[in-house]
Design an enzyme around this catalytic site. Structure first.
Site, PDB file in Angstrom:
ATOM      1  N   ARG A  22     -11.465   4.062  11.386  1.00 29.43           N
ATOM      2  CA  ARG A  22     -12.677   3.982  10.724  1.00 29.43           C
ATOM      3  C   ARG A  22     -13.435   2.146  10.746  1.00 29.43           C
ATOM      4  NH1 ARG A  22     -10.955   4.389   5.271  1.00 29.43           N
ATOM      5  NH2 ARG A  22     -11.961   2.118   4.630  1.00 29.43           N
TER       6      ARG A  22
ATOM      7  N   ASP B 120     -15.714  -0.182   8.641  1.00 25.62           N
ATOM      8  CA  ASP B 120     -16.552  -0.455   7.549  1.00 25.62           C
ATOM      9  C   ASP B 120     -17.043  -1.935   7.932  1.00 25.62           C
ATOM     10  OD1 ASP B 120     -14.812   1.463   6.839  1.00 25.62           O
ATOM     11  OD2 ASP B 120     -13.597  -0.027   5.715  1.00 25.62           O
TER      12      ASP B 120
ATOM     13  N   SER C 114      -6.311  -1.603   2.030  1.00 23.20           N
ATOM     14  CA  SER C 114      -6.929  -1.593   0.280  1.00 23.20           C
ATOM     15  C   SER C 114      -7.122  -2.836  -0.888  1.00 23.20           C
ATOM     16  CB  SER C 114      -5.400  -0.280  -0.195  1.00 23.20           C
ATOM     17  OG  SER C 114      -5.481   0.415   0.928  1.00 23.20           O
TER      18      SER C 114
ATOM     19  N   GLU D  62       0.543  -1.293   0.580  1.00 22.89           N
ATOM     20  CA  GLU D  62       0.734  -0.222  -0.245  1.00 22.89           C
ATOM     21  C   GLU D  62       1.021   1.229  -0.096  1.00 22.89           C
ATOM     22  OE1 GLU D  62      -3.570  -0.233   2.648  1.00 22.89           O
ATOM     23  OE2 GLU D  62      -3.045  -2.268   3.329  1.00 22.89           O
TER      24      GLU D  62
END
Length: 305
Positions: free
Chosen positions: A251, A253, A146, A16
């Protein structure tokens, strides 16, 4: 009063790297130069971290993937007594391992897709996997992000090809049932939940690398669900955050299937590019990108490592 000298660490050695370079570029551009003395630190090798921090008071981590989100950089910075953004060593290493994360989520009553984990060298039979997970399955690196190395599988040949490919970039493969529904992402900063984002990919068939990092790759917009569902989403976000000992910000998801949220992933260093989700969520509340960076620095400086 002297300015806080911030080293923005980006690049790194993971798959990444390009995403990290973009995240760090955005952070450097938007940090308030009236408040901070900013140093650009690009890692090309693991050893670079030991030779690039002279005079740095604080590190803003723009890294992603291995040697970035897995707790190793965090451990180095703590040993050097340099404060940094994001989650600590334990949460970073836990969340980098999807298999362990899902076991913890299950123990806390957080829904997650059915899965199996396969280590390199272990036998894994397609028919047995399909019998448990269904024929619509996805394979991914256990410690990646990612959407790098993700494979959607529809038959036996694709199954074994996916395993072979993923083992070139990771030593363990996560195989999950595919949940079809609405993808959402929820930022949480210092234990406070921020507006939910709905994600509708356009550049790919799911929220893949192109959808995440290309301008126009996905429609991403703030959504407020009916109260009972939104309350559950917010509560599960807090539960997940605290269950794996997150600090600072993260975060979370989810996939909404039949109006029920299933946790997909916990991101301990969410992307901070111009198309990233956390800045979009805060912008909905009138918080600029630069103000968001101030907030993340302020929150991180309060953490006792």
């Amino acid at each position: 009063m002297s300015k806080l000298k911030i080293g923005v660490v980006r690049g790194g050695i993971s798959s990444e790297r390009e995403v990290s370079l973009k995240s760090g570029e955005g952070i450097i551009r938007e940090l308030n130069k009236d408040k901070y003395d900013v140093k650009d630190i690009v890692l090309n090798d693991k050893n670079d971290i030991f030779t690039s921090l002279d005079g740095v008071d604080f590190v803003f981590l723009g890294l992603h993937g291995k040697f970035g989100e897995d707790g190793k950089i965090q451990a180095i910075l703590e040993t050097m007594d340099i404060p940094y953004t994001g989650c600590g060593v334990l949460a970073s290493s836990l969340c980098m391992d999807k298999d362990i994360t899902k076991h913890i989520m299950r123990s806390y009553g957080v829904r997650t897709a059915k899965w199996i984990s396969v280590r390199e060298g272990e036998e894994c039979d397609y028919s047995e996997a399909a019998a448990y997970l269904g024929e619509d399955i996805i394979a991914k690196p256990n410690s990646g992000g990612s959407s790098v190395g993700v494979h959607f599988i529809k038959n036996e040949q694709e199954f074994y090809e996916a395993l072979k490919d993923i083992f070139t970039i990771d030593k363990e493969v996560m195989i999950e049932e595919v949940l079809r529904g609405v993808e959402i992402s929820v930022p949480i900063i210092d234990g406070k939940v921020y507006p939910t984002l709905c994600i509708e990919p356009k550049a790919g068939t799911f929220f893949d690398y192109a959808s995440k990092y290309e301008v126009g790759g996905a429609d991403e917009y703030v959504v407020e669900f009916e109260k009972e569902l939104q309350d559950e989403i917010n509560e599960l976000t807090k539960t997940a955050y605290h269950a794996v000992k997150c600090e600072g910000y993260a975060r979370i998801d989810f996939m909404l299937k039949d109006n029920k949220p299933y946790l997909m992933e916990i991101n301990t260093l969410p992307g901070m590019t111009m198309t990233s989700l956390v800045p979009k969520s805060l912008k909905h509340l009138g918080v600029s990108y630069s103000e968001l960076l101030d907030k993340l620095i302020e929150v991180s400086l309060k953490i006792k490592r």
